[in-house]
Design a protein around this motif. Structure first.
Motif, PDB file in Angstrom:
ATOM      1  N   ARG A  33       0.834  -1.203   0.000  1.00 58.23           N
ATOM      2  CA  ARG A  33       0.000   0.000   0.000  1.00 58.23           C
ATOM      3  C   ARG A  33       0.871   1.257   0.000  1.00 58.23           C
ATOM      4  O   ARG A  33       0.592   2.218  -0.706  1.00 58.23           O
ATOM      5  N   GLY A  34       1.937   1.248   0.770  1.00 58.79           N
ATOM      6  CA  GLY A  34       2.830   2.399   0.831  1.00 58.79           C
ATOM      7  C   GLY A  34       3.470   2.704  -0.516  1.00 58.79           C
ATOM      8  O   GLY A  34       3.532   3.858  -0.939  1.00 58.79           O
ATOM      9  N   SER A  35       3.918   1.664  -1.208  1.00 55.82           N
ATOM     10  CA  SER A  35       4.530   1.850  -2.531  1.00 55.82           C
ATOM     11  C   SER A  35       3.521   2.412  -3.520  1.00 55.82           C
ATOM     12  O   SER A  35       3.826   3.326  -4.284  1.00 55.82           O
ATOM     13  N   MET A  36       2.321   1.845  -3.494  1.00 58.79           N
ATOM     14  CA  MET A  36       1.298   2.312  -4.423  1.00 58.79           C
ATOM     15  C   MET A  36       0.856   3.727  -4.071  1.00 58.79           C
ATOM     16  O   MET A  36       0.658   4.556  -4.956  1.00 58.79           O
ATOM     17  N   SER A  37       0.725   4.019  -2.793  1.00 56.40           N
ATOM     18  CA  SER A  37       0.308   5.356  -2.362  1.00 56.40           C
ATOM     19  C   SER A  37       1.323   6.412  -2.761  1.00 56.40           C
ATOM     20  O   SER A  37       0.957   7.529  -3.131  1.00 56.40           O
ATOM     21  N   LEU A  38       2.586   6.062  -2.682  1.00 50.68           N
ATOM     22  CA  LEU A  38       3.635   6.993  -3.080  1.00 50.68           C
ATOM     23  C   LEU A  38       3.525   7.323  -4.572  1.00 50.68           C
ATOM     24  O   LEU A  38       3.611   8.485  -4.970  1.00 50.68           O
ATOM     25  N   ALA A  39       3.299   6.300  -5.381  1.00 51.04           N
ATOM     26  CA  ALA A  39       3.143   6.527  -6.828  1.00 51.04           C
ATOM     27  C   ALA A  39       1.866   7.313  -7.128  1.00 51.04           C
ATOM     28  O   ALA A  39       1.816   8.095  -8.067  1.00 51.04           O
ATOM     29  N   LEU A  40       0.835   7.102  -6.305  1.00 49.03           N
ATOM     30  CA  LEU A  40      -0.462   7.746  -6.531  1.00 49.03           C
ATOM     31  C   LEU A  40      -0.607   9.093  -5.817  1.00 49.03           C
ATOM     32  O   LEU A  40      -1.676   9.701  -5.857  1.00 49.03           O
ATOM     33  N   ARG A  41       0.459   9.548  -5.184  1.00 47.58           N
ATOM     34  CA  ARG A  41       0.404  10.788  -4.412  1.00 47.58           C
ATOM     35  C   ARG A  41      -0.101  11.952  -5.268  1.00 47.58           C
ATOM     36  O   ARG A  41       0.379  12.167  -6.385  1.00 47.58           O
ATOM     37  N   LYS A  42      -1.100  12.643  -4.756  1.00 44.69           N
ATOM     38  CA  LYS A  42      -1.721  13.803  -5.400  1.00 44.69           C
ATOM     39  C   LYS A  42      -2.384  13.440  -6.728  1.00 44.69           C
ATOM     40  O   LYS A  42      -2.503  14.278  -7.616  1.00 44.69           O
ATOM     41  N   ARG A  43      -2.814  12.186  -6.873  1.00 48.89           N
ATOM     42  CA  ARG A  43      -3.531  11.753  -8.061  1.00 48.89           C
ATOM     43  C   ARG A  43      -4.983  11.479  -7.668  1.00 48.89           C
ATOM     44  O   ARG A  43      -5.253  11.096  -6.535  1.00 48.89           O
ATOM     45  N   PRO A  44      -5.925  11.654  -8.578  1.00 47.64           N
ATOM     46  CA  PRO A  44      -7.349  11.507  -8.260  1.00 47.64           C
ATOM     47  C   PRO A  44      -7.821  10.046  -8.261  1.00 47.64           C
ATOM     48  O   PRO A  44      -8.649   9.638  -9.068  1.00 47.64           O
ATOM     49  N   GLY A 100       6.323  -6.588  -8.326  1.00 48.08           N
ATOM     50  CA  GLY A 100       6.456  -5.292  -8.980  1.00 48.08           C
ATOM     51  C   GLY A 100       5.702  -5.238 -10.298  1.00 48.08           C
ATOM     52  O   GLY A 100       5.054  -4.233 -10.619  1.00 48.08           O
ATOM     53  N   GLU A 101       5.760  -6.324 -11.061  1.00 48.34           N
ATOM     54  CA  GLU A 101       5.026  -6.375 -12.328  1.00 48.34           C
ATOM     55  C   GLU A 101       3.519  -6.342 -12.091  1.00 48.34           C
ATOM     56  O   GLU A 101       2.781  -5.679 -12.828  1.00 48.34           O
ATOM     57  N   LEU A 102       3.046  -7.044 -11.062  1.00 49.04           N
ATOM     58  CA  LEU A 102       1.611  -7.018 -10.728  1.00 49.04           C
ATOM     59  C   LEU A 102       1.180  -5.612 -10.317  1.00 49.04           C
ATOM     60  O   LEU A 102       0.109  -5.143 -10.703  1.00 49.04           O
ATOM     61  N   VAL A 103       2.029  -4.936  -9.540  1.00 49.71           N
ATOM     62  CA  VAL A 103       1.722  -3.567  -9.117  1.00 49.71           C
ATOM     63  C   VAL A 103       1.652  -2.644 -10.330  1.00 49.71           C
ATOM     64  O   VAL A 103       0.720  -1.843 -10.456  1.00 49.71           O
ATOM     65  N   MET A 104       2.607  -2.776 -11.237  1.00 52.77           N
ATOM     66  CA  MET A 104       2.592  -1.917 -12.421  1.00 52.77           C
ATOM     67  C   MET A 104       1.341  -2.164 -13.261  1.00 52.77           C
ATOM     68  O   MET A 104       0.738  -1.218 -13.773  1.00 52.77           O
ATOM     69  N   ARG A 105       0.933  -3.416 -13.380  1.00 57.29           N
ATOM     70  CA  ARG A 105      -0.281  -3.734 -14.142  1.00 57.29           C
ATOM     71  C   ARG A 105      -1.505  -3.048 -13.518  1.00 57.29           C
ATOM     72  O   ARG A 105      -2.332  -2.466 -14.214  1.00 57.29           O
ATOM     73  N   GLU A 106      -1.594  -3.092 -12.196  1.00 66.18           N
ATOM     74  CA  GLU A 106      -2.732  -2.458 -11.508  1.00 66.18           C
ATOM     75  C   GLU A 106      -2.660  -0.937 -11.593  1.00 66.18           C
ATOM     76  O   GLU A 106      -3.676  -0.271 -11.797  1.00 66.18           O
ATOM     77  N   LEU A 144      -5.256   2.015 -12.956  1.00 67.79           N
ATOM     78  CA  LEU A 144      -5.746   3.076 -12.072  1.00 67.79           C
ATOM     79  C   LEU A 144      -5.395   4.473 -12.553  1.00 67.79           C
ATOM     80  O   LEU A 144      -6.233   5.371 -12.559  1.00 67.79           O
ATOM     81  N   ASP A 145      -4.119   4.673 -12.926  1.00 63.91           N
ATOM     82  CA  ASP A 145      -3.648   6.021 -13.241  1.00 63.91           C
ATOM     83  C   ASP A 145      -2.329   5.918 -14.007  1.00 63.91           C
ATOM     84  O   ASP A 145      -1.353   5.361 -13.494  1.00 63.91           O
ATOM     85  N   LYS A 146      -2.305   6.460 -15.208  1.00 63.48           N
ATOM     86  CA  LYS A 146      -1.120   6.358 -16.067  1.00 63.48           C
ATOM     87  C   LYS A 146       0.096   7.085 -15.484  1.00 63.48           C
ATOM     88  O   LYS A 146       1.223   6.622 -15.605  1.00 63.48           O
ATOM     89  N   ILE A 147      -0.149   8.214 -14.840  1.00 67.21           N
ATOM     90  CA  ILE A 147       0.966   8.971 -14.239  1.00 67.21           C
ATOM     91  C   ILE A 147       1.588   8.162 -13.104  1.00 67.21           C
ATOM     92  O   ILE A 147       2.818   8.062 -13.000  1.00 67.21           O
ATOM     93  N   PHE A 152       5.915   4.835 -10.763  1.00 69.30           N
ATOM     94  CA  PHE A 152       6.341   3.573 -10.157  1.00 69.30           C
ATOM     95  C   PHE A 152       7.369   2.880 -11.048  1.00 69.30           C
ATOM     96  O   PHE A 152       8.391   2.393 -10.564  1.00 69.30           O
ATOM     97  N   ALA A 153       7.098   2.826 -12.352  1.00 66.50           N
ATOM     98  CA  ALA A 153       8.007   2.160 -13.285  1.00 66.50           C
ATOM     99  C   ALA A 153       9.390   2.810 -13.282  1.00 66.50           C
ATOM    100  O   ALA A 153      10.400   2.114 -13.366  1.00 66.50           O
ATOM    101  N   SER A 154       9.428   4.122 -13.152  1.00 63.23           N
ATOM    102  CA  SER A 154      10.727   4.813 -13.183  1.00 63.23           C
ATOM    103  C   SER A 154      11.604   4.412 -12.003  1.00 63.23           C
ATOM    104  O   SER A 154      12.823   4.303 -12.137  1.00 63.23           O
ATOM    105  N   VAL A 155      10.990   4.156 -10.866  1.00 67.19           N
ATOM    106  CA  VAL A 155      11.745   3.726  -9.689  1.00 67.19           C
ATOM    107  C   VAL A 155      11.995   2.225  -9.749  1.00 67.19           C
ATOM    108  O   VAL A 155      13.112   1.749  -9.545  1.00 67.19           O
TER     109      VAL A 155
END
Length: 155
Positions: A67-78, A109-115, A119-122, A127-130
């Motif tokens: 959740r923390g990893s995904m939340s970081l990638a989704l920070r300030k996203r709708p 990591g691949e499963l997270v990127m797929r999800e 959810l959100d391209k940005i 996430f992919a960049s890190v």
């Protein structure tokens, strides 16, 4: 259940609801000491596979870390918390369906990127960049082009 505010051992359940999916129960509780209210969730706990990190060490699967990893990638996203919860649930279901005792962090990591891509391209590109350890701008640009190409194809 101990009160998270005053640590009193006695709380009272004032409302119980089953989730829409039927996989968890939400309970509203009231502390008998300080009168504050809080929510708890009851879920089935299944044995998720151990995570084998890139350096070969093993650790238990940690939903909070995911959740923390995904939340970081989704920070300030709708993206709603419910959508993130659903994505995490799908990742956990996939890991359970594999039936493995251990799974590589790369596979998670691949499963997270797929999800995240759903959810959100940005957030996906962040996430992919890190995760893929982009070394230069060209690698970053390739990820952006990949997202654009999929959007044009309607994926």
């Amino acid at each position: 259940m101990r009160c998270p505010f005053c640590d009193h051992p006695d709380t009272q359940v004032i409302e119980t609801r089953e989730s829409d999916e039927g996989d968890s129960i939400r309970r509203r509780r009231r502390c008998l000491n300080c009168e504050k209210r809080f929510t708890t969730y009851e879920r089935i706990e299944l044995a998720l596979p151990a995570v084998v990190k890139r350096n070969g060490t093993r650790t238990e699967f940690d939903r909070r870390k995911l959740r923390g990893s995904m939340s970081l990638a989704l920070r300030k996203r709708p993206v709603s918390a419910e959508a993130v919860d659903a994505a995490i649930h799908r990742i956990e279901e996939k890991l359970l369906s594999l039936g493995l005792r251990e799974v590589g962090s790369e596979q998670i990591g691949e499963l997270v990127m797929r999800e995240l891509k759903k959810l959100d391209k940005i957030a996906y590109v962040r996430f992919a960049s890190v995760y893929r350890k982009f070394e230069d701008v060209d690698e970053f640009a390739e990820a952006v082009l990949e997202v654009r190409a999929r959007r044009k194809r309607g994926e």
